[in-house]
Enzyme design. Structure first.
Site, short mmCIF file in Angstrom:
data_model
loop_
_atom_site.label_atom_id
_atom_site.label_comp_id
_atom_site.label_asym_id
_atom_site.label_seq_id
_atom_site.Cartn_x
_atom_site.Cartn_y
_atom_site.Cartn_z
N SER A 165 0.85 -1.20 0.00
CA SER A 165 0.00 0.00 0.00
C SER A 165 0.87 1.24 0.00
O SER A 165 2.09 1.17 0.22
CB SER A 165 -0.90 0.01 1.23
OG SER A 165 -0.12 0.33 2.38
N LYS A 166 0.24 2.37 -0.24
CA LYS A 166 0.97 3.63 -0.25
C LYS A 166 1.60 3.88 1.12
O LYS A 166 2.69 4.45 1.22
CB LYS A 166 0.02 4.76 -0.62
CG LYS A 166 0.69 6.11 -0.56
CD LYS A 166 -0.02 7.14 -1.37
CE LYS A 166 0.26 8.55 -0.89
NZ LYS A 166 1.42 8.75 -0.06
N ARG A 167 0.90 3.43 2.15
CA ARG A 167 1.43 3.62 3.51
C ARG A 167 2.77 2.91 3.73
O ARG A 167 3.62 3.38 4.46
CB ARG A 167 0.40 3.18 4.55
CG ARG A 167 -0.24 4.36 5.27
CD ARG A 167 -1.45 3.96 6.06
NE ARG A 167 -2.50 3.46 5.18
CZ ARG A 167 -3.12 2.29 5.31
NH1 ARG A 167 -2.79 1.48 6.29
NH2 ARG A 167 -4.06 1.93 4.47
N GLY A 219 5.04 2.58 1.51
CA GLY A 219 6.03 3.47 0.90
C GLY A 219 6.38 4.62 1.83
O GLY A 219 7.55 4.94 2.03
#
Ligand code: GLU
Length: 507
Positions: free
Chosen positions: A262-264, A266
């Protein structure tokens, strides 16, 4: 296998930045198309107006331009099967929705969102299907006059797909083999909404794949649950014979632990999950991108290609052309691929090493300018040599600056711990003598100068480390960098002498 021409598509919804998993999907479609001399289509699936984000389409197009993934037809590319933006195909979908209604394979439903919510809280695990539909407000349960009256009154409705229960639906997947699902687990999916006169994803997707003569649907695993419904839709339309083959690609997993990337992840671990920097028009948030973080597009492509596939041997470095030759859709893995972002950094390092110095020097110029250096004051040959001397030490082009700044700026200060360790009481005297020796060298090239200076140190029986480290400290400002005489060759005699002299005065 049929003899059809290979036609594949990448069909994003413009709901925000393109996730790196989407880039991998597009890449695999690209490799498959090129490999089979087929076509790659770029279709925009924007029938969900609530989720439309301005700028997303342009962002996606720019991402592929940067990465070097070329489409043969589609939005912004043209082609004979357009329009390729679904919001521009309303009339086409309407006709096909009507076809299903006329054939009794779909029906009209008037249930409001509130009524559906009420039903859900009343009936545990409520599903709109064969077991419940006759208790709902739709054209199957209501008398025809009432249905006609409701439509005439302008009441909003949806069209639902009529799914026959207890039927085995087989999805043949190139990667996963045969996937069998009982139709009773499927609900009567909404295919069309009168409110915005637009179809849902499922209907538009199937109609377009059919009309655009798509031969293979290669997409992320998250779409696998929709595949049985899609198979039934092809059948309902009478298109089973030309149904595309499916290949659902493995999920991208977190670098650490389980679960979907997920973007989290990253944000938490410090790597981009988007190809380009993304400025969210709604929140104003800025998310980092591979391009802006300093990745070379070739490195990103190579890294992504190996997330879910490998050539069956240890080969890791592959150009796009080699990937086209070697890629094999049927040998993609079923299991999720860990997103090892450190491997991405490694790929970038490798691609920097293999890039011609002249090209690297070009990429380095804007970094120099950003650091206040007038890059145009240096010859291309000078910059190429600088780059060749330090590139082995960097993972990113921008890191070349830290490794090479002394080629552009004389030290204005000296690393404290190196001074403590390397600048002794007798150092100024040694350096003054060294300056004499340097002055006398005619051929200041690396090899020649090295021979003379080392010869002098040996003859005088000076301590090699003491002299050379102090020399380095004077010229570089700290005790690091490439081979000392490669540095002095590039800086030249005058500059080298000036730096040693300044160090004697300063330290
Ligand atoms: N619009 C879908 C997406 O955003 C397409 C899925 C598919 O390829 O069928 O990924």
């Amino acid at each position: 296998m049929s003899e059809r021409k290979v036609r594949v598509r990448f069909a994003p919804s413009p709901t925000g930045a393109l996730h790196i998993g989407g880039v991998r999907t597009a890449l695999y479609n690209y490799l498959f198309a090129r490999q089979h001399g087929g076509d790659l289509i770029f279709r925009i699936e924007d029938t969900d107006s609530n989720r439309f984000v301005p700028g997303a389409e342009e962002y996606i197009i720019e991402s592929f331009k940067w990465l070097g993934i070329k489409f043969d037809e589609g939005v912004s590319f043209g082609g004979n099967y357009g329009p390729y933006r679904q919001s521009e195909r309303r009339d086409i979908y309407k006709k096909y929705v009507q076809q299903l209604l006329d054939a009794g394979k779909a029906y009209i439903a008037f249930d409001t969102p509130e009524e559906l919510d009420a039903k859900r809280s009343e009936v545990p695990n409520f599903q709109y299907d064969a077991s419940t539909r006759m208790g709902m407000r739709n054209s199957l349960a209501l008398p025809k006059e009432e249905v006609d009256a409701l439509i005439a009154e302008g009441k909003q409705y949806v069209v639902r797909f009529l799914i026959e229960p207890n039927e085995e639906v087989h999805v043949h997947d190139i990667i996963r083999g045969e996937v069998v699902v009982n139709s009773s687990v499927l609900d009567d999916k909404v295919l069309y909404k009168s409110a915005d006169e637009l179809p849902t994803y499922h209907l538009a997707n199937i109609v377009d794949d059919h009309l655009m003569e798509v031969s293979h649907v290669i997409r992320g695993e998250e779409w696998l649950p929709s595949a049985p419904l899609h198979v039934l839709l092809y059948r309902a339309f009478g298109w089973a014979d030309t149904m595309p083959e499916f290949a659902h690609l493995p999920l991208l997993l977190k670098p650490d632990g389980n679960g979907k990337l997920s973007k989290r992840d990253g944000d938490r671990l410090g790597f981009p999950v988007f190809p380009l920097e993304w400025h969210d028009p709604k929140t104003g948030d800025v998310s980092s991108g591979y391009r802006e973080a300093g990745y070379l597009p070739e490195a990103v492509i190579n890294f992504l290609a190996l997330l879910g596939w490998n050539p069956g041997n240890n080969q890791e470095i592959m150009s796009l052309d080699e990937l086209v030759q070697l890629f094999d859709l049927s040998h993609c893995s079923k299991a999720g691929a860990k997103f090892d972002y450190k491997k991405g950094t490694w790929f970038n390092h490798e691609y920097i090493l293999s890039k011609p110095d002249a090209e690297l020097a070009e990429l380095f110029k804007p970094v120099l300018v950003a650091n206040g250096v007038d890059a145009s004051a240096y010859s291309d040959a000078y910059l190429a040599t600088v780059v060749s001397l330090v590139k082995a030490r960097v993972n990113f082009v921008k890191e070349l600056w830290e490794q090479s700044r002394f080629f552009f700026q004389a030290p204005s200060s000296y690393a404290e711990k190196d001074v403590k360790k390397r600048w002794k009481e007798d150092t100024p005297q040694l350096m003054t003598e060294l300056m004499e020796v340097l002055r006398g060298i005619e051929d200041f090239s690396s090899k020649a100068a090295e021979e003379i200076v080392i010869g002098w140190i040996t003859e005088k029986q000076y301590h090699m480390g003491n002299v050379m480290n102090a020399f380095r400290l004077a010229v570089v400002g700290e005790c690091k960098g490439p081979h000392m005489f490669d540095i002095t060759e590039l800086l030249g005699k005058e500059e080298t002498l000036a730096r040693v002299e300044k160090a004697i005065q300063t330290l």
